[in-house]
Structures are given as C-alpha cells and as structure tokens.
Design an enzyme around this catalytic site. Structure first.
Site, PDB file in Angstrom:
ATOM      1  N   GLU A  61       5.171   3.929 -17.067  1.00 51.28           N
ATOM      2  CA  GLU A  61       5.881   3.153 -16.045  1.00 51.28           C
ATOM      3  C   GLU A  61       7.243   2.743 -16.596  1.00 51.28           C
ATOM      4  O   GLU A  61       7.321   2.111 -17.653  1.00 51.28           O
ATOM      5  CB  GLU A  61       5.062   1.921 -15.652  1.00 51.28           C
ATOM      6  CG  GLU A  61       5.791   0.927 -14.781  1.00 51.28           C
ATOM      7  CD  GLU A  61       6.457   1.545 -13.543  1.00 51.28           C
ATOM      8  OE1 GLU A  61       5.761   2.174 -12.741  1.00 51.28           O
ATOM      9  OE2 GLU A  61       7.694   1.385 -13.402  1.00 51.28           O
ATOM     10  N   ASN A  97       8.721  -1.399 -11.669  1.00 54.34           N
ATOM     11  CA  ASN A  97       7.861  -2.392 -12.337  1.00 54.34           C
ATOM     12  C   ASN A  97       6.436  -1.872 -12.303  1.00 54.34           C
ATOM     13  O   ASN A  97       6.122  -0.977 -11.518  1.00 54.34           O
ATOM     14  CB  ASN A  97       7.927  -3.730 -11.572  1.00 54.34           C
ATOM     15  CG  ASN A  97       7.620  -3.553 -10.102  1.00 54.34           C
ATOM     16  OD1 ASN A  97       8.515  -3.260  -9.295  1.00 54.34           O
ATOM     17  ND2 ASN A  97       6.369  -3.684  -9.731  1.00 54.34           N
ATOM     18  N   THR A 119       3.991  -5.407   2.017  1.00 54.86           N
ATOM     19  CA  THR A 119       3.456  -6.336   3.009  1.00 54.86           C
ATOM     20  C   THR A 119       1.959  -6.118   3.223  1.00 54.86           C
ATOM     21  O   THR A 119       1.313  -6.905   3.905  1.00 54.86           O
ATOM     22  CB  THR A 119       4.226  -6.156   4.348  1.00 54.86           C
ATOM     23  OG1 THR A 119       5.617  -6.068   4.040  1.00 54.86           O
ATOM     24  CG2 THR A 119       4.033  -7.314   5.280  1.00 54.86           C
ATOM     25  N   ALA A 166       0.322  -3.915   4.973  1.00 50.82           N
ATOM     26  CA  ALA A 166      -0.148  -3.406   6.263  1.00 50.82           C
ATOM     27  C   ALA A 166      -0.742  -2.014   6.051  1.00 50.82           C
ATOM     28  O   ALA A 166      -0.083  -1.145   5.475  1.00 50.82           O
ATOM     29  CB  ALA A 166       1.009  -3.334   7.251  1.00 50.82           C
ATOM     30  N   HIS A 187       9.547   3.297   3.784  1.00 51.08           N
ATOM     31  CA  HIS A 187       8.483   4.301   3.900  1.00 51.08           C
ATOM     32  C   HIS A 187       9.133   5.680   3.909  1.00 51.08           C
ATOM     33  O   HIS A 187       9.354   6.242   4.971  1.00 51.08           O
ATOM     34  CB  HIS A 187       7.695   4.107   5.198  1.00 51.08           C
ATOM     35  CG  HIS A 187       7.084   2.754   5.346  1.00 51.08           C
ATOM     36  ND1 HIS A 187       6.760   2.203   6.559  1.00 51.08           N
ATOM     37  CD2 HIS A 187       6.715   1.835   4.424  1.00 51.08           C
ATOM     38  CE1 HIS A 187       6.230   1.004   6.386  1.00 51.08           C
ATOM     39  NE2 HIS A 187       6.202   0.759   5.089  1.00 51.08           N
TER      40      HIS A 187
HETATM   41  P1  FAD Z   1       5.697   3.189  -5.981  1.00 50.27           P
HETATM   42  O1  FAD Z   1       4.839   2.045  -5.598  1.00 50.27           O
HETATM   43  O2  FAD Z   1       7.104   3.169  -5.553  1.00 50.27           O
HETATM   44  O3  FAD Z   1       5.597   3.351  -7.556  1.00 50.27           O
HETATM   45  C1  FAD Z   1       6.322   4.329  -8.246  1.00 50.27           C
HETATM   46  C2  FAD Z   1       6.550   3.844  -9.656  1.00 50.27           C
HETATM   47  O4  FAD Z   1       7.051   4.949 -10.435  1.00 50.27           O
HETATM   48  C3  FAD Z   1       7.589   2.728  -9.798  1.00 50.27           C
HETATM   49  O5  FAD Z   1       7.017   1.608 -10.412  1.00 50.27           O
HETATM   50  C4  FAD Z   1       8.685   3.346 -10.664  1.00 50.27           C
HETATM   51  O6  FAD Z   1       9.272   2.416 -11.561  1.00 50.27           O
HETATM   52  C5  FAD Z   1       7.932   4.421 -11.415  1.00 50.27           C
HETATM   53  N1  FAD Z   1       8.810   5.493 -11.921  1.00 50.27           N
HETATM   54  C6  FAD Z   1       9.807   6.132 -11.261  1.00 50.27           C
HETATM   55  N2  FAD Z   1      10.358   7.068 -12.050  1.00 50.27           N
HETATM   56  C7  FAD Z   1       9.706   7.025 -13.239  1.00 50.27           C
HETATM   57  C8  FAD Z   1       9.820   7.756 -14.453  1.00 50.27           C
HETATM   58  N3  FAD Z   1      10.675   8.777 -14.572  1.00 50.27           N
HETATM   59  N4  FAD Z   1       9.021   7.402 -15.491  1.00 50.27           N
HETATM   60  C9  FAD Z   1       8.090   6.398 -15.369  1.00 50.27           C
HETATM   61  N5  FAD Z   1       7.944   5.685 -14.223  1.00 50.27           N
HETATM   62  C10 FAD Z   1       8.734   6.008 -13.165  1.00 50.27           C
HETATM   63  N6  FAD Z   1       3.641   0.338   2.711  1.00 50.27           N
HETATM   64  C11 FAD Z   1       2.638   0.176   3.610  1.00 50.27           C
HETATM   65  O7  FAD Z   1       1.855   1.106   3.816  1.00 50.27           O
HETATM   66  N7  FAD Z   1       2.453  -0.994   4.255  1.00 50.27           N
HETATM   67  C12 FAD Z   1       3.306  -2.056   4.102  1.00 50.27           C
HETATM   68  O8  FAD Z   1       3.097  -3.110   4.687  1.00 50.27           O
HETATM   69  C13 FAD Z   1       4.393  -1.909   3.205  1.00 50.27           C
HETATM   70  N8  FAD Z   1       5.275  -2.906   3.029  1.00 50.27           N
HETATM   71  C14 FAD Z   1       6.246  -2.796   2.079  1.00 50.27           C
HETATM   72  C15 FAD Z   1       7.081  -3.893   1.849  1.00 50.27           C
HETATM   73  C16 FAD Z   1       7.996  -3.852   0.796  1.00 50.27           C
HETATM   74  C17 FAD Z   1       8.870  -5.046   0.532  1.00 50.27           C
HETATM   75  C18 FAD Z   1       8.079  -2.687  -0.021  1.00 50.27           C
HETATM   76  C19 FAD Z   1       9.046  -2.636  -1.166  1.00 50.27           C
HETATM   77  C20 FAD Z   1       7.282  -1.578   0.241  1.00 50.27           C
HETATM   78  C21 FAD Z   1       6.364  -1.619   1.290  1.00 50.27           C
HETATM   79  N9  FAD Z   1       5.515  -0.542   1.566  1.00 50.27           N
HETATM   80  C22 FAD Z   1       4.516  -0.682   2.495  1.00 50.27           C
HETATM   81  C23 FAD Z   1       5.610   0.717   0.843  1.00 50.27           C
HETATM   82  C24 FAD Z   1       4.549   0.795  -0.252  1.00 50.27           C
HETATM   83  O9  FAD Z   1       4.732  -0.223  -1.179  1.00 50.27           O
HETATM   84  C25 FAD Z   1       4.627   2.181  -0.882  1.00 50.27           C
HETATM   85  O10 FAD Z   1       4.205   3.099   0.120  1.00 50.27           O
HETATM   86  C26 FAD Z   1       3.744   2.366  -2.093  1.00 50.27           C
HETATM   87  O11 FAD Z   1       3.994   1.417  -3.081  1.00 50.27           O
HETATM   88  C27 FAD Z   1       3.976   3.770  -2.667  1.00 50.27           C
HETATM   89  O12 FAD Z   1       3.203   3.916  -3.817  1.00 50.27           O
HETATM   90  P2  FAD Z   1       3.613   4.938  -4.973  1.00 50.27           P
HETATM   91  O13 FAD Z   1       2.622   4.734  -6.054  1.00 50.27           O
HETATM   92  O14 FAD Z   1       3.744   6.303  -4.392  1.00 50.27           O
HETATM   93  O15 FAD Z   1       5.075   4.544  -5.413  1.00 50.27           O
END
Ligand code: FAD
Length: 525
Positions: free
Chosen positions: A35, A118, A127, A129, A456
C-alpha cells in the site's frame, strides 16, 4: 503449487477481497499486500467515519491525500504538491489527480477525478452505499444464478445491511412522501426503499461503518491462523510488475520511508490500485493491451439539498418521532448521517440511481436568519446518478516522456458527455425537482457536478468475454495473455451503470480470486 506467494497492489476493499479469499482457499499461500499510503487507524483499513474525535478524523483524512497530504508528506521527506488557485478541491480524504502542481495529471475534461492513498484506500472514506447491480448493469456473460451467489458473498464480506436506520420514523416519512410522488411509475421490487449500506448497526442506533478492515476480517485478527500468512506493508509503492515474457515474476517496490527499492518474487500478482493507477502501473510495466485506460465511465451526478417541510412530514411522523430521532442522533454527533433512502435503477422505468440522505444540518453553511437556515425537521441531500455509455475515446492515456509526481508515465484524461447522456441528465434533473417539491423546499437547487465527481470510475481495465481488443481482462479478471496477472476494481466493470459500484467489484473479485485459487492449490473448505 507449493507455498505460493501472492503480491497484492493496493489495500482497498478489492485488494482485501483477494487477500481474504485466497488465504481462505489456498492453505499453503502467503499474501503480501503493498500500500502506497500510510495506515490511518489501529485497525488497518477502518473507516475514518468511525473516528469520534474531530481532530483525529481530520488528521486521518489529511494523511490520505497523497501529493496533497501537506505536512504528513513532508514528514516523509517527500515534497507536498502545490495547488494552483481556482482548482477544485477534492473531497476530504482524497486528492485530485489534476491538482495543478508539478507532476499533476492533465484532466481538464474530468477535473474532479480523485483518489485516496492510505491503508483501506477510498474504502476508508466511502459513504458505504451498496446497492446491487440490476438489469443491463450486470455483466452479460456471467449467469444470473452464479451472479446472485457472488453478490451474496460480496454482501457478507462488506457487512451489508439492507435495513440500516429502517426504524427511523423520519426516514419512513421521507419514503412515504417519495412513494406518493413516484410509486405508481416504478416496477414491483424496485420502488422507494432503504439504501443498503456496508456497516454494522449498533445498539444505540448508530452504525459502525465498514472499510477494508471488515473484508480482511480474520487476516488482521492476531488470534486467527490466517493472520500468520498475511503481511501488509504500508507506505510501500509498487513501481513495476516484473515479467519474464508473458509470465509475472514479482514486483519492484519502493519503501517510501527510506526510498529503498527492492524486488519481491511472487507467483501471482493482483493489481487493485484504483481505476487510474492500476492501468498506469500496467502501462509502466510494459503491459499495454489496446483497451487499457479506455472506455472510462462514471456516473454523471445531479445533486441538491432540500429543507423538509413540517406539514408534509407530519402527515407521516409526529413531533414525538422527531424528538426521538434528534435524541438518538445527539448520541453520535461525529456521524451526521441518519436515515438513508433510495430509488434503485430499473429498466426502462427508472434508469437512475437515487440516494436520499437525511441530515440534521446542510452540508454547507447557511447564514443565520436566511429562510430555512434552521429547519426543525432537517434536510435531505439528494443525488441522482446516471449512466455514461462506454466509448473508446473516453480514456486515460499515459505519456512515457512526462513523469507524474511519483515518477510514473503521466496521465491525461479525455472525456465527454454525449447527447444520450445529456438527455438522461435532463430527465433526472426534472425528476429531482419533483422529488424536492414532494419533500419540501430546495435550499440548494439541482446542479450537475463536474465530471469526475462520482468517485466511481469504471471501464479502464474492463473485462470481456473474448480477447477482441475491447477488453483488458478475461471473465475471471486475468489480463488477457497472462496466467498470473490479475486485475481488480471498478475498472473491470464493462457495462453502463448508475449504482455505486463497490459491491459489484467485490463480487467480480470473489469470482477472480476463486478461479486463481483453484489454479494455485487445493481448497480448504
Ligand atoms: P481503492 O479503495 O481506491 O484502493 C486502492 C489503493 O491502491 C489505494 O489505497 C492506493 O493508495 C493504492 N495504490 C495505488 N497505486 C499503488 C501502487 N503503485 N503501489 C501500492 N499501492 C498503490 N463506492 C460505493 O460503492 N458506495 C459509496 O457509497 C461510495 N462512496 C464513496 C465516497 C467517497 C468519499 C469516496 C472517496 C469513495 C466512495 N466510493 C463509494 C468508492 C469506493 O470507495 C471505491 O469503489 C472502492 O474503495 C474501490 O476499491 P479498490 O480497492 O478498487 O480501490
């Protein structure tokens, strides 16, 4: 394969799903999760919304803001970004891709695009949802019965509850008023209801919001045997996925505390680093399918805030109900959201996803004395999410000759709404006006948010049924042509959707993880 090592890039909900399913199903496997950002909470990946102390919460959010993380970033010896005047600012806990400083992405047609850096990713700020995809939002080449099982499993991983705040009488009154207005137009099973959310209702009526922590579950429980096979390295940036021809050999990582780079061998690499930074990492590693970065979609969003009308509300709720609601809320002032309602996506009747969040205060300051600045029955923040129909030309592309702030090929985002989307936006705005009138008085008129505001982001590593150049990954999330390179996240979603995508992406990840688990070793049931 004996004792396989799995490297996971990114600690958000999707990387965490891979870690959990793979460790549960392959008893000899070891997972190392990398991370780029810091760990914010004692429990890795916990939602910052659960932090009660406002100063601590603000600090956790600032630490997540990558190049815009100010003092925290400087404390690591990494320069913080300068932001030019007139830029949008990102939602707390996130940072803009186009932040205007040195090494910033170019995204004037998608200016609100943001990310979180993070432990727990955006899942520490979301959020929560968690509606399920329906009708054409679903992936056409996954059979319905399998899909339903995957969604159920995803709901369990994310601790989804369909009836959070369902006992709120104020919430019920809002539903009744919306149902009066729209009920007759909506198909059976897709009417006004409570919004499923990821979190655990507490005895005092509040919710402990879910983050990647609940997905990791036993992996971060020191009493669980699974925890001994799981390692999470925060502040560790994966710089490249290393390859021997079409086979992945491991990852080159950089410890951001010391600046040192090292190679970590792996039998399988899962890239779940969000919809922009995952394709960027693949590109930087020389993995460049034609569709990589293309077919970018999100939800255009029209939002507004409405002051609830006392007379209307009192048709369904009493003064006593309101008092009870306010008393319950006073127990948890750190978390201002109470009842959350919705009208789900349905086709053809209602090709929108509507979220109606009841809050005591407006999300923006109102001058004391202005009409509805102190509205006894409170407010709702309402948002209509719409579809963006995928097109090749809506894309993030990468420039080998220009580095971003992390030293990766810099991103440019090109994106445009078409007449088709404009028509859906106009229709949704009209419906939002009706919803506002049904509930009370607008204190913020309906307005279309700038592109990128939905958070999204989908389609940039879309999955496909065949390797015909329009997809990056196969139906099990493996990059076409590579057996041991898997991708995860909203970027895999190939369809036009209106709903919040995380539940769907977790379901896709469960499917991908099961497939590779079968190839890596025996299942433990
Ligand atoms: P992320 O959660 O974005 O995690 C990816 C991680 O990869 C990050 O921590 C990043 O630092 C890390 N990373 C990137 N590049 C590298 C690298 N080269 N080396 C190591 N680490 C790296 N979705 C919903 O479905 N419902 C909701 O209500 C909703 N509300 C939201 C409200 C807010 C304020 C935010 C910010 C997002 C919201 N989302 C919501 C979106 C949801 O949070 C994401 O769909 C979800 O977190 C995606 O998960 P992920 O694991 O694919 O990516």
């Amino acid at each position: 394969m004996s004792n396989p090592t799995i490297a996971i890039v990114g600690s958000g909900p999707i990387g965490s799903t891979y870690a959990r399913v793979l460790l549960e199903q392959v008893p000899s496997a070891r997972v190392v999760m990398f991370e780029a950002g810091p760990q914010l909470t004692d429990v890795p990946g916990e939602s910052v919304r659960n932090i009660a102390d406002p100063a601590e919460k603000a600090r956790a959010r600032e630490m997540s803001q990558g190049p815009q993380a100010g003092e925290f970033r400087e404390s690591l010896g990494i320069p913080a970004a300068t932001v030019t005047e007139g830029m949008f600012t990102a939602r707390q806990g996130t940072h803009l891709l186009d932040f205007g400083g040195t090494g910033s992405a170019h995204a004037s047609s998608f200016p609100a695009a943001a990310a979180a850096t993070n432990v727990g990713g955006q899942g520490a700020h979301w959020t929560c949802a968690t509606p399920s995809p329906a009708f054409s939002e679903k992936i056409p080449f996954i059979a319905d019965d399998e899909w339903d099982r995957l969604i159920e499993e995803a709901k369990q991983l994310l601790h989804v509850h369909s009836a959070a705040f369902a006992d709120s009488k104020v919430g019920e009154a809002i539903r009744s008023l919306l149902d009066e207005e729209f009920g007759a137009e909506l198909p059976a099973g897709y009417g006004v209801g409570t919004l499923p959310v990821a979190g655990d209702p507490q005895p005092d009526g509040s919710v402990r919001w879910a983050g990647a922590d609940v997905v990791l579950g036993p992996l971060i429980d020191k009493d669980s045997p699974l925890a001994t096979r799981f390692e999470l390295r925060d502040l560790t940036l994966v710089r490249r996925v290393e390859l021997d021809g079409k086979r992945v050999t491991g990852v080159t990582v950089q410890d951001l505390r010391t600046g040192e780079e090292s190679f970590v061998a792996a039998d399988l690499v899962v890239v779940a680093a969000d919809a922009f930074r995952s394709p960027q990492l693949l590109w930087a590693s020389g993995v460049r399918p034609a569709a990589l970065g293309h077919y970018l979609t999100e939800h255009p969003v029209v939002i507004s805030t409405v002051a609830l009308d006392a007379e209307k509300m009192q048709r369904y709720a009493t003064e006593e109900d309101l008092k009870a609601e306010l008393a319950r809320r006073a127990q948890n002032p750190a978390d201002p959201v109470a009842a959350v309602n919705r009208i789900p996506f349905s086709e053809p009747e209602h090709p929108f996803s509507v979220q109606v969040m009841y809050t005591e205060n407006t999300p923006f300051p109102m001058e004391p004395g202005t009409p509805y600045s102190e509205n006894r029955w409170g407010y709702v923040n309402m948002g209509y999410g719409m579809r963006k129909h995928p097109r090749f030309e809506d894309a993030v592309t990468f420039d080998d000759n220009e580095s971003d702030y992390r030293g990766f090929p810099n991103m440019t985002i090109d994106y445009a709404l078409t007449e088709r989307e404009e028509a859906e936006i106009a229709e949704a705005t009209e419906r939002l006006r009706r919803a506002g009138k049904a509930l009370g008085v607008f204190v913020a008129e309906p307005r279309l948010m700038p592109n990128g505001s939905s958070l999204h982001y989908q389609g940039t590593m879309r999955m496909g049924e065949t390797d015909d150049g329009t997809s990056v990954a196969d139906p099990w999330s493996r990059v076409w042509g590579y057996q041991n390179l898997v991708v995860g996240g909203n970027a895999l979603i190939p369809t036009a959707t209106a709903m919040n995508p995380t539940l769907m992406s977790v379901a896709i990840a469960v499917r991908g993880a099961r497939k590779v688990a079968g190839e890596l070793g025996p299942r433990s049931e």
